[in-house]
Scaffold this active site. Sequence first.
Site, PDB file in Angstrom:
ATOM      1  N   HIS A 398     -34.741  41.353  54.588  1.00  0.00           N
ATOM      2  CA  HIS A 398     -35.273  40.963  55.893  1.00  0.00           C
ATOM      3  C   HIS A 398     -34.248  41.117  57.010  1.00  0.00           C
ATOM      4  CE1 HIS A 398     -38.567  39.612  58.151  1.00  0.00           C
ATOM      5  NE2 HIS A 398     -39.003  38.646  57.372  1.00  0.00           N
ATOM      6  N   ASP A 402     -38.403  44.600  58.884  1.00  0.00           N
ATOM      7  CA  ASP A 402     -39.339  43.611  59.414  1.00  0.00           C
ATOM      8  C   ASP A 402     -40.563  43.501  58.499  1.00  0.00           C
ATOM      9  OD1 ASP A 402     -37.717  43.162  61.606  1.00  0.00           O
ATOM     10  OD2 ASP A 402     -38.701  44.705  62.817  1.00  0.00           O
TER      11      ASP A 402
END
Length: 426
Positions: A398, A402
Amino acid sequence: MGTHVIKMPDIGEGIAEVELSQWHVKVGDLVVEDQVLADVMTDKAMVDIPSPVHGKVIALGGQPGEVMAVGSILISIEVEGAGNLKESDKPAPVAAKETPAAPKVEAVVESKPAVAAPRPAAAVCQGPMVAREADERPLASPAVRKHALDLGIQLRLVRGSGPAGRVLHEDLDAYLAQGQSKASAPVAAAYTQRNDEEQIQVIGMRRKIAQRMQDATQRAAHFSYVEEIDVTAIEELRAHLNEKHGASRGKLTLLPFLVRALVVALRDFPQMNARYDDEAQVITRLGAVHVGVATQSDVGLMVPVVRHAEARSLWDSAAEISRLANAARNGKASRDELSGSTITLTSLGALGGIVSTPVLNLPEVAIVGVNKIVERPMVVKGQVVIRKMMNLSSSFDHRVVDGMDAALFIQAIRGLLEQPATLFVE
């Protein structure tokens, strides 16, 4: 007599130290040239260390699990003849049996043997087959233990032909061939209390796997995304291609289709085919698609790499996946074959379950996990029909990827697999 000292070899790529994983000999053993003496573990692979000479083992330089520097003494072997007082990378000469014995002179020959490639068969079957006491735990890999359990064989009853009496798959086959099958094996009394304990040292490949998994979970911000895919059409295509070309080109599994889907989807999502150097804070996106294919071996999880998947056909990918998987399972995969991946594909095959949460193969930023295929009733155009369904359980970093991009990437793979003709539309 002389003493031939074998030093820990320089395996290359700037490696300064390696872990001694396993000895295949002990003090007092007679060894022959090219016999495997020990396994050592680098960051990527298990490496065999062969003997460059004939002789008798007189000293071992370390214990399994010990980290040893390149150039440190690995093993000392007593050899015939006076030896060579100068350090040499070549094996010390071995006197022929008919040659008169030389005067007893203690000399030391230091040697750094070449790293072995495939383990010689002589090393696998060294020494006599050994029997065990009823309470003695036999040496065997996890795969051999599971195979024995599936066959209903008690391992303590099987004579092992491997190093130190290790039970191999062929020993199980020989046991069954002798007529000692599940029916003839003694059955332990039911409901017997057990108070035994076993401590297993975490060394070698298992230690490396533990370190990499811990490092990955601590450094990367993992998140997972699961999507259901209808693989009926692509399974029909796979069956058709195998029927038409299987005999001449080889059988196709689902994996080469998944590799192809990754290659096509990555054209629109290049951020997934990347490595993240979190120390330098640099993301490197790569044009080449080097797909790591997670493979279970006797020594643990390994990830051989299908290089330049973007330039391979289905059958080329299938052949390379099969070759690399066999090399990894047999312990013959090289460092180059186990490094350099840009994205990883992991599958548990028939044991794939419904959902999994794969751990990233750092410094990669994406890993695609395959769950098992099941037939289920689905509603298609208002009708209930039986379809072959499969989940993709994938994880992403992450810090780099995204959530929306990850979802779109997996949806792109889903579309390609559900409409397999689009895999080949340029």
